[in-house]
Design a protein around this motif. Sequence first.
Motif, PDB file in Angstrom:
ATOM      1  N   ALA A  98       0.879  -1.156  -0.156  1.00  0.00           N
ATOM      2  CA  ALA A  98      -0.213  -0.109   0.126  1.00  0.00           C
ATOM      3  C   ALA A  98       0.730   1.244   0.256  1.00  0.00           C
ATOM      4  O   ALA A  98       2.094   1.403   0.797  1.00  0.00           O
ATOM      5  CB  ALA A  98      -0.406   0.275   0.866  1.00  0.00           C
ATOM      6  N   TRP A  99       0.757   1.960  -1.156  1.00  0.00           N
ATOM      7  CA  TRP A  99       1.532   3.725  -1.081  1.00  0.00           C
ATOM      8  C   TRP A  99       1.440   4.436  -0.165  1.00  0.00           C
ATOM      9  O   TRP A  99      -0.559   4.615  -0.502  1.00  0.00           O
ATOM     10  CB  TRP A  99       1.761   3.573  -2.718  1.00  0.00           C
ATOM     11  N   PRO A 100       0.780   5.261   0.410  1.00  0.00           N
ATOM     12  CA  PRO A 100       0.969   6.068   1.301  1.00  0.00           C
ATOM     13  C   PRO A 100       0.248   7.740   0.641  1.00  0.00           C
ATOM     14  O   PRO A 100       1.198   7.882  -1.200  1.00  0.00           O
ATOM     15  CB  PRO A 100       2.182   7.360   2.248  1.00  0.00           C
ATOM     16  N   ALA A 101      -0.929   7.944   0.527  1.00  0.00           N
ATOM     17  CA  ALA A 101      -1.393   8.786  -0.579  1.00  0.00           C
ATOM     18  C   ALA A 101      -2.035   9.961   0.722  1.00  0.00           C
ATOM     19  O   ALA A 101      -1.562   9.874   1.673  1.00  0.00           O
ATOM     20  CB  ALA A 101      -2.910   8.575  -0.344  1.00  0.00           C
ATOM     21  N   GLY A 102      -3.153  11.079   0.432  1.00  0.00           N
ATOM     22  CA  GLY A 102      -3.274  12.025   1.557  1.00  0.00           C
ATOM     23  C   GLY A 102      -4.154  11.378   2.760  1.00  0.00           C
ATOM     24  O   GLY A 102      -4.734  10.963   2.369  1.00  0.00           O
ATOM     25  N   ASP A 103      -4.366  13.319   3.024  1.00  0.00           N
ATOM     26  CA  ASP A 103      -5.821  12.915   4.129  1.00  0.00           C
ATOM     27  C   ASP A 103      -7.015  12.426   3.228  1.00  0.00           C
ATOM     28  O   ASP A 103      -7.441  13.634   2.731  1.00  0.00           O
ATOM     29  CB  ASP A 103      -5.679  14.148   5.275  1.00  0.00           C
ATOM     30  N   ALA A 104      -8.425  12.074   3.515  1.00  0.00           N
ATOM     31  CA  ALA A 104      -9.223  11.324   3.448  1.00  0.00           C
ATOM     32  C   ALA A 104      -8.972  11.389   1.125  1.00  0.00           C
ATOM     33  O   ALA A 104      -9.345  11.838   1.109  1.00  0.00           O
ATOM     34  CB  ALA A 104     -10.655  12.341   3.382  1.00  0.00           C
ATOM     35  N   ALA A 105      -8.516  10.003   1.014  1.00  0.00           N
ATOM     36  CA  ALA A 105      -8.079   9.790  -0.601  1.00  0.00           C
ATOM     37  C   ALA A 105      -9.340   9.618  -0.204  1.00  0.00           C
ATOM     38  O   ALA A 105     -10.299   7.984  -0.470  1.00  0.00           O
ATOM     39  CB  ALA A 105      -6.969   8.998  -0.108  1.00  0.00           C
ATOM     40  N   TRP A 122      -9.387  14.938   0.012  1.00  0.00           N
ATOM     41  CA  TRP A 122     -10.554  15.720   0.159  1.00  0.00           C
ATOM     42  C   TRP A 122      -9.661  16.384   1.335  1.00  0.00           C
ATOM     43  O   TRP A 122     -10.172  17.648   1.694  1.00  0.00           O
ATOM     44  CB  TRP A 122     -11.577  15.042   0.506  1.00  0.00           C
ATOM     45  N   GLY A 123      -9.289  15.674   2.558  1.00  0.00           N
ATOM     46  CA  GLY A 123      -8.755  16.031   3.852  1.00  0.00           C
ATOM     47  C   GLY A 123      -8.272  16.962   3.877  1.00  0.00           C
ATOM     48  O   GLY A 123      -7.919  18.145   4.455  1.00  0.00           O
ATOM     49  N   ASP A 124      -7.151  17.249   2.861  1.00  0.00           N
ATOM     50  CA  ASP A 124      -5.567  18.368   2.605  1.00  0.00           C
ATOM     51  C   ASP A 124      -5.556  18.539   1.396  1.00  0.00           C
ATOM     52  O   ASP A 124      -4.959  19.617   0.901  1.00  0.00           O
ATOM     53  CB  ASP A 124      -4.931  17.341   3.095  1.00  0.00           C
ATOM     54  N   GLY A 125      -6.186  18.265   0.553  1.00  0.00           N
ATOM     55  CA  GLY A 125      -6.598  19.330  -1.039  1.00  0.00           C
ATOM     56  C   GLY A 125      -4.743  18.324  -1.562  1.00  0.00           C
ATOM     57  O   GLY A 125      -5.196  19.276  -2.967  1.00  0.00           O
ATOM     58  N   SER A 154      -7.960  23.567   1.312  1.00  0.00           N
ATOM     59  CA  SER A 154      -8.346  23.061  -0.490  1.00  0.00           C
ATOM     60  C   SER A 154      -9.253  21.912  -0.125  1.00  0.00           C
ATOM     61  O   SER A 154      -9.103  20.677   1.093  1.00  0.00           O
ATOM     62  CB  SER A 154      -6.807  23.092  -0.774  1.00  0.00           C
ATOM     63  N   ARG A 155      -9.682  21.535  -1.601  1.00  0.00           N
ATOM     64  CA  ARG A 155     -10.634  19.699  -1.174  1.00  0.00           C
ATOM     65  C   ARG A 155     -11.132  19.413  -2.255  1.00  0.00           C
ATOM     66  O   ARG A 155     -11.326  19.390  -2.934  1.00  0.00           O
ATOM     67  CB  ARG A 155     -12.120  19.692  -0.354  1.00  0.00           C
ATOM     68  N   ALA A 156      -9.719  18.716  -2.387  1.00  0.00           N
ATOM     69  CA  ALA A 156      -9.270  18.136  -4.162  1.00  0.00           C
ATOM     70  C   ALA A 156     -10.321  16.885  -4.609  1.00  0.00           C
ATOM     71  O   ALA A 156     -10.726  15.916  -3.132  1.00  0.00           O
ATOM     72  CB  ALA A 156      -8.265  17.320  -4.305  1.00  0.00           C
ATOM     73  N   HIS A 157     -11.281  16.509  -4.836  1.00  0.00           N
ATOM     74  CA  HIS A 157     -12.339  14.888  -5.289  1.00  0.00           C
ATOM     75  C   HIS A 157     -12.614  13.995  -6.427  1.00  0.00           C
ATOM     76  O   HIS A 157     -12.321  13.317  -6.126  1.00  0.00           O
ATOM     77  CB  HIS A 157     -13.648  16.146  -5.081  1.00  0.00           C
ATOM     78  N   ALA A 158     -11.870  14.866  -8.006  1.00  0.00           N
ATOM     79  CA  ALA A 158     -12.158  13.590  -8.729  1.00  0.00           C
ATOM     80  C   ALA A 158     -11.146  14.479  -9.502  1.00  0.00           C
ATOM     81  O   ALA A 158     -10.300  15.801  -9.672  1.00  0.00           O
ATOM     82  CB  ALA A 158     -13.459  13.988  -9.167  1.00  0.00           C
ATOM     83  N   SER A 159     -10.323  13.180 -10.132  1.00  0.00           N
ATOM     84  CA  SER A 159      -9.409  14.244 -11.396  1.00  0.00           C
ATOM     85  C   SER A 159     -10.173  13.043 -12.611  1.00  0.00           C
ATOM     86  O   SER A 159     -10.647  11.864 -12.756  1.00  0.00           O
ATOM     87  CB  SER A 159      -8.010  13.216 -11.017  1.00  0.00           C
ATOM     88  N   LEU A 160      -9.288  13.476 -13.803  1.00  0.00           N
ATOM     89  CA  LEU A 160     -10.080  12.709 -15.419  1.00  0.00           C
ATOM     90  C   LEU A 160      -9.064  13.273 -16.429  1.00  0.00           C
ATOM     91  O   LEU A 160      -8.327  14.344 -16.496  1.00  0.00           O
ATOM     92  CB  LEU A 160     -11.181  13.689 -15.928  1.00  0.00           C
ATOM     93  N   VAL A 161      -8.822  11.932 -17.274  1.00  0.00           N
ATOM     94  CA  VAL A 161      -7.775  12.064 -17.866  1.00  0.00           C
ATOM     95  C   VAL A 161      -8.913  12.699 -19.670  1.00  0.00           C
ATOM     96  O   VAL A 161      -9.412  12.053 -20.133  1.00  0.00           O
ATOM     97  CB  VAL A 161      -6.918  10.910 -18.216  1.00  0.00           C
ATOM     98  N   ARG A 166      -4.456  15.251 -21.261  1.00  0.00           N
ATOM     99  CA  ARG A 166      -4.450  16.768 -19.747  1.00  0.00           C
ATOM    100  C   ARG A 166      -4.949  15.802 -19.397  1.00  0.00           C
ATOM    101  O   ARG A 166      -5.848  15.023 -19.059  1.00  0.00           O
ATOM    102  CB  ARG A 166      -4.342  17.896 -20.526  1.00  0.00           C
ATOM    103  N   VAL A 167      -4.937  16.366 -17.840  1.00  0.00           N
ATOM    104  CA  VAL A 167      -5.483  16.091 -16.952  1.00  0.00           C
ATOM    105  C   VAL A 167      -6.414  17.330 -16.253  1.00  0.00           C
ATOM    106  O   VAL A 167      -5.760  18.369 -16.317  1.00  0.00           O
ATOM    107  CB  VAL A 167      -4.571  14.828 -15.573  1.00  0.00           C
ATOM    108  N   MET A 168      -7.447  16.962 -15.822  1.00  0.00           N
ATOM    109  CA  MET A 168      -8.751  17.732 -14.452  1.00  0.00           C
ATOM    110  C   MET A 168      -8.348  17.792 -13.871  1.00  0.00           C
ATOM    111  O   MET A 168      -9.168  16.097 -13.450  1.00  0.00           O
ATOM    112  CB  MET A 168      -9.513  18.172 -15.838  1.00  0.00           C
ATOM    113  N   THR A 169      -8.533  18.408 -12.824  1.00  0.00           N
ATOM    114  CA  THR A 169      -9.206  17.312 -11.516  1.00  0.00           C
ATOM    115  C   THR A 169      -9.576  19.278 -10.735  1.00  0.00           C
ATOM    116  O   THR A 169     -10.166  20.214 -11.279  1.00  0.00           O
ATOM    117  CB  THR A 169      -7.655  17.520 -10.270  1.00  0.00           C
ATOM    118  N   THR A 170     -10.406  18.200  -9.827  1.00  0.00           N
ATOM    119  CA  THR A 170     -11.825  19.038  -9.076  1.00  0.00           C
ATOM    120  C   THR A 170     -11.302  19.562  -7.269  1.00  0.00           C
ATOM    121  O   THR A 170     -10.600  18.807  -7.124  1.00  0.00           O
ATOM    122  CB  THR A 170     -13.262  19.036  -8.857  1.00  0.00           C
ATOM    123  N   ASP A 171     -11.705  20.753  -7.659  1.00  0.00           N
ATOM    124  CA  ASP A 171     -11.374  21.372  -6.202  1.00  0.00           C
ATOM    125  C   ASP A 171     -12.174  21.971  -5.456  1.00  0.00           C
ATOM    126  O   ASP A 171     -13.226  23.270  -5.955  1.00  0.00           O
ATOM    127  CB  ASP A 171     -10.605  22.346  -5.734  1.00  0.00           C
TER     128      ASP A 171
END
Length: 360
Positions: A98-105, A122-125, A154-161, A166-171
């Motif tokens: 298991a690889w480390p991620a962020g808060d509330a991945a 979501w937790g740390d953006g 910051s509340r990062a929530h999703a990503s899309l290729v 290119r990649v688009m992400t939501t915050d």
Amino acid sequence: MTSASLPPLPANAVPSNELIWTGCYTADSGGNGTGIGALRAGADGRLRRLGVAAAADSPSFLAVHPALDVVYAVGEASRTVRAYRRSGEFGLVPAGRAWPAGDAACHVAVDPLGRFLMVACWGDGQVLLYELDADGGISARFAAAATIVTGRPSRAHASLVLNDGRVMTTDLGHDLLRVWNYVPSQGLRLDHELALPRDSGPRHLVQHPGGTVLVVTEYSIEVAVVQSSPDTGNFGLAGIGPATSAGALPGDSAAEIALGADGRHAYVGVRGSNRIGVLEVDVDGSALRPLADIPSGGDWPRHHLVRNGWLHVAHERSGDVVTYPLDPESGLPGDAVGSLVLASPTALVPPVRQARPGPG
């Protein structure tokens, strides 16, 4: 051929051997699930529970490799992401640590070429990119640049290729869409940002076959339409409108947006009032019109899947997945054909039909 141009399967023609992977919340997040689950979709649309494919702590979102039998799951409470390899009829075994991620991945997505996966936290953006090896295993980790907005987390929530690579992400905390370029062995490099209306809360997103991106906003219960400029390639807001016919009700929050196979209809889950908003989409994806709201059939529609003429809605709090047939012309759901008990479901993810080629 891009994934957007794949020919749709006939309405209501679900292969009887099709698997659907399920995410859930386990005890560490207040849920009742036990790990990544596996369902079998019958030709009549009904779902059958096969069992737990792999024990895991709160695998709240999943993604699949475009060409290999590998499934990726975040551990939302444990702040991790992990690869699992298919074993037997529906089992999954860990493929590496298991690889480390962020808060509330809370979200994971895979590049259609199988080069990398992305995790939104979501937790740390944090937005994290993990490169993949030839066997689909995780081999490296890179953190994208953080957003800085004074006074709001910051509340990062999703990503899309995107179709252009290119990649688009939501915050949803900063009301931002961010567009990135992937740089091998370095991760994501920011291309540009697009601010949506304050307190709209962009959550999940999908790209229409016409190239526009449709973004559901968790707080304002709307769908934003964003389009790229043919001159600069930068995305701009083309319009934003209600995700439901009846409007948002007190306590509502939007969850998922999905498109029908031909892109003519969009489906938005609304928690609180527990509805699915059905919207008609213009042929180029540039405008949406609410058609109807239907009861989702349970409590807290966290995620839904539109697949082969069926709508499957996963209810986190009532612990079930309800299935509706979709009319191929109107796009509207008919009467539910079944309800499957499932502990604290949070995601429904099918196998990939076909990998998408790269740009050009």
